[in-house]
Design a protein around this motif. Sequence first.
Motif, short mmCIF file in Angstrom:
data_model
loop_
_atom_site.label_atom_id
_atom_site.label_comp_id
_atom_site.label_asym_id
_atom_site.label_seq_id
_atom_site.Cartn_x
_atom_site.Cartn_y
_atom_site.Cartn_z
N LEU A 73 0.85 -1.19 0.00
CA LEU A 73 0.00 0.00 0.00
C LEU A 73 0.88 1.23 0.00
CD1 LEU A 73 -3.25 0.51 2.05
CD2 LEU A 73 -1.66 2.37 1.65
N VAL A 74 1.03 1.83 -1.17
CA VAL A 74 1.80 3.07 -1.33
C VAL A 74 0.98 3.99 -2.23
CG1 VAL A 74 3.91 4.13 -2.21
CG2 VAL A 74 4.02 1.89 -1.08
N ASP A 75 0.69 5.20 -1.73
CA ASP A 75 -0.04 6.18 -2.52
C ASP A 75 0.92 7.05 -3.31
OD1 ASP A 75 -2.46 5.26 -1.57
OD2 ASP A 75 -2.58 6.74 0.05
N GLY A 76 0.33 7.92 -4.16
CA GLY A 76 1.15 8.86 -4.92
C GLY A 76 0.86 8.77 -6.40
N PRO A 77 1.78 9.25 -7.23
CA PRO A 77 1.59 9.18 -8.68
C PRO A 77 1.35 7.74 -9.14
CG PRO A 77 3.49 10.54 -8.13
CD PRO A 77 3.05 9.89 -6.86
N ALA A 78 0.51 7.58 -10.14
CA ALA A 78 0.10 6.24 -10.58
C ALA A 78 1.29 5.34 -10.87
CB ALA A 78 -0.78 6.36 -11.82
N SER A 79 2.34 5.90 -11.46
CA SER A 79 3.49 5.07 -11.84
C SER A 79 4.30 4.60 -10.64
CB SER A 79 4.39 5.85 -12.79
OG SER A 79 4.89 7.03 -12.15
N GLU A 80 4.07 5.19 -9.46
CA GLU A 80 4.83 4.83 -8.27
C GLU A 80 3.99 4.13 -7.22
OE1 GLU A 80 6.63 8.40 -6.82
OE2 GLU A 80 7.42 8.97 -8.80
N ALA A 81 2.69 4.07 -7.40
CA ALA A 81 1.79 3.50 -6.39
C ALA A 81 1.93 1.98 -6.32
CB ALA A 81 0.35 3.87 -6.71
N TRP A 82 1.65 1.45 -5.15
CA TRP A 82 1.62 0.00 -4.95
C TRP A 82 0.19 -0.41 -4.62
CZ3 TRP A 82 6.20 -2.42 -1.79
CH2 TRP A 82 7.41 -1.96 -2.30
N PHE A 83 -0.25 -1.51 -5.21
CA PHE A 83 -1.53 -2.12 -4.89
C PHE A 83 -1.28 -3.55 -4.41
CE2 PHE A 83 -2.47 1.08 -8.13
CZ PHE A 83 -3.55 1.75 -7.58
N ALA A 84 -2.33 -4.16 -3.90
CA ALA A 84 -2.22 -5.55 -3.46
C ALA A 84 -3.51 -6.27 -3.85
CB ALA A 84 -1.98 -5.64 -1.96
N GLN A 85 -3.52 -6.80 -5.04
CA GLN A 85 -4.62 -7.60 -5.55
C GLN A 85 -5.91 -6.78 -5.68
OE1 GLN A 85 -4.10 -11.65 -4.04
NE2 GLN A 85 -6.30 -11.90 -4.19
N PRO A 86 -5.91 -5.70 -6.42
CA PRO A 86 -7.14 -4.93 -6.62
C PRO A 86 -8.21 -5.82 -7.25
CG PRO A 86 -5.48 -4.28 -8.22
CD PRO A 86 -4.79 -5.17 -7.23
N SER A 87 -9.42 -5.81 -6.66
CA SER A 87 -10.43 -6.79 -7.06
C SER A 87 -11.81 -6.20 -7.32
CB SER A 87 -10.57 -7.87 -5.97
OG SER A 87 -9.34 -8.53 -5.75
N GLY A 88 -11.99 -4.91 -7.05
CA GLY A 88 -13.28 -4.27 -7.29
C GLY A 88 -13.09 -2.84 -7.74
N LEU A 89 -13.91 -2.39 -8.69
CA LEU A 89 -13.83 -1.03 -9.23
C LEU A 89 -15.22 -0.42 -9.29
CD1 LEU A 89 -11.48 -1.62 -12.32
CD2 LEU A 89 -10.80 -0.73 -10.08
N ALA A 90 -15.29 0.90 -9.10
CA ALA A 90 -16.56 1.63 -9.26
C ALA A 90 -16.24 3.05 -9.70
CB ALA A 90 -17.35 1.63 -7.97
N ALA A 91 -16.78 3.45 -10.85
CA ALA A 91 -16.58 4.80 -11.36
C ALA A 91 -17.59 5.74 -10.72
CB ALA A 91 -16.73 4.80 -12.88
N ALA A 92 -17.11 6.92 -10.28
CA ALA A 92 -17.99 7.90 -9.65
C ALA A 92 -17.45 9.30 -9.95
CB ALA A 92 -18.10 7.67 -8.15
N GLY A 93 -17.86 9.85 -11.08
CA GLY A 93 -17.43 11.20 -11.43
C GLY A 93 -15.94 11.30 -11.61
N ASP A 94 -15.29 12.11 -10.76
CA ASP A 94 -13.85 12.33 -10.92
C ASP A 94 -13.01 11.34 -10.14
OD1 ASP A 94 -14.41 13.20 -8.39
OD2 ASP A 94 -13.52 15.20 -8.62
N ARG A 95 -13.64 10.27 -9.62
CA ARG A 95 -12.90 9.25 -8.88
C ARG A 95 -13.23 7.86 -9.42
NH1 ARG A 95 -13.05 10.74 -2.38
NH2 ARG A 95 -12.31 12.90 -2.58
N LEU A 96 -12.20 7.02 -9.44
CA LEU A 96 -12.39 5.60 -9.66
C LEU A 96 -12.06 4.90 -8.34
CD1 LEU A 96 -12.96 3.23 -11.68
CD2 LEU A 96 -10.47 3.08 -11.96
N TRP A 97 -13.07 4.31 -7.71
CA TRP A 97 -12.88 3.64 -6.42
C TRP A 97 -12.33 2.24 -6.63
CZ3 TRP A 97 -13.18 6.31 -2.04
CH2 TRP A 97 -13.91 7.51 -2.03
N ILE A 98 -11.50 1.78 -5.70
CA ILE A 98 -10.80 0.50 -5.84
C ILE A 98 -10.91 -0.27 -4.53
CG2 ILE A 98 -8.58 -0.61 -6.35
CD1 ILE A 98 -7.87 2.44 -7.39
N ALA A 99 -11.40 -1.50 -4.59
CA ALA A 99 -11.31 -2.41 -3.45
C ALA A 99 -9.99 -3.15 -3.59
CB ALA A 99 -12.49 -3.38 -3.45
#
Length: 610
Positions: free
Chosen positions: A332-358
């Motif tokens: 779990l590391v936030d920041g610019p997309a090219s530097e971020a870390w995720f761990a098995q993203p498994s859910g998405l939901a578009a909401a205006g100016d945000r894309l939510w991620i489980a």
Amino acid sequence: MNDAAPAPTPAPAPRRARVRAPELIGKGGWINTGGKDLKLADFRGRTLILDFWTFCCVNCLHVLDELRELEEKHRDTTVVVGVHSPKFVHEAEHRAVVDAVERYGVHHPVLDDPELATWKQYAVRAWPTLVVIDPEGYVVAQHAGEGHAHAIERLVEQLEAEHSAKGTLRRGDGPYVPPEPVATDLRFPGKALRLPSGRLLVSDSTRHQLVELEADGETVVRRIGDGDFREPQGLALLPSGKVIVADTVNHALRTVDPATGAIERVAGTGRQWRQGAPTSGPALETDLSSPWDVAWWQGRVWIAMAGVHQLWTYDPEAGTVEAAAGTTNEGLVDGPASEAWFAQPSGLAAAGDRLWIADSETSALRWIDTGGAVHTAVGTGLFDFGHRDGDAAQALLQHPLGVTALPDGSVAVSDTYNHALRRYDPATGEVTTLATDLREPSGAVLDGGEIVVVESARHRLTRLRLPEEAVRVEGVAHRTQRAATEVAPGTLRLDVVFRAPEGQKLDNRYGPSTRLLVSSTPPELLAGGGGAGTDLFRDLELDPAVAEGVLHVSAMAASCDDPAGGTSQSETGGEYPACHVHQQDWGVPLRVTGGGASRLPLVLAGMDDA
């Protein structure tokens, strides 16, 4: 006549001491054996492969698929036994393990080890880990991560020949007993989508189909896909009116025309993406890795690429895909997309100016903005989870698989391993609980003033009315029950053990064949030695002011068949030798103490002889 003295005969290499395999112990008992308890002695005369796995782990699911061909080919001499070693509290529930064994088509015996007794006996440090035991009951190899099936098959063949000659090989049927099939309309459904007609489309994952239901969520209209999908998950409606499907185990995206039922592959080759493969290009020529969910946002399809801990995008007009966020490192590391870390993203939901991620393995709710920056709303890391409401900074989830945008700007989270539907409100920064007593909810979809929840482990859709006021759960916090490794302050020698399989050598044709990336949480744990390099060993300097943390290690090694070793090159069907990538990510909890170890061995492939 040659009067020269004969060359001395080289002394044989000393044999490593043989290690007797410890007994198989698990408080949860055995699954897929017809009720019979098994002991190590029951496998004497057969090659035994222990697969240490946990059902939350997508890399473990990849290894299950890697082993299937080997299991079938050597079924009369080799037995695979899954040792289920849980990370999350929910995974220690026996019923949940039984469900997972059916859900993922595990066709071999499984030992349910909720207290990690066998894990500790075999000194396992990572999910997944494979241990090979010979027909006489001795450990002969250990492999962590993915990409080892070819090496294990060669070892199995060697053991077959060796023990057949010794008379210690016993052929015959294994101890696997399949469970009785259960008749339900849905079987471990994954995600759901409301169609413009008002009907619901559901990914029926274990049956490898999509099911269209009437608006009641119960009456089957039709089934879509006969051999087209393998464990499909996410669904999204495209502007064209077609539905795009995350065809997870086929490592592909497909579209379905709701009007005709026509199915078309639009992205992915069917091969799993590996390190070094292209991360952008023509969609039908670029490998993907376990796409788990999809969402239409900002004019493109966004893909939760669970298998490599990234977000990718697919552009239907250009017919291209590309990595959009994440480095492939797990965490779990936030920041610019090219530097971020995720761990098995498994859910998405578009909401205006945000894309939510489980982000399931970090038990986190995250989002990416239109500028490409990644943020975390709920969650702290790989090992902290639970069910606790209140301020988002201290709230806890447990392996959520789905997220749904709500009309008021908040989001509903399918909090899978807490069997709950949770709510996060960005306006207040508060987390609450909308519903409990849901069995492994994996997704949800709005339908008017109601929300339809996919209760995956109850094999049904459940319709709920959104409450005006949510419940607040004080709840409980958990940490993964893996014991921390005690290490001494100062210099810590990190050794990633890798032995190329027999008949192979490291592939240095295009540069270094190994890669090692090291970091820590918190970053202050490492005073020196972090970062990337090509050697599989590293001296790390631990900050004496930091008492504990997590060491993140990512290792990769590429090996190829060695013609000089007599290995056939025919596997590739061409003039080039067959090459294989071995890779694994470790998250190792550390505790710095005076009596701790000064060396940390992590086995990628082989045995640690030091």
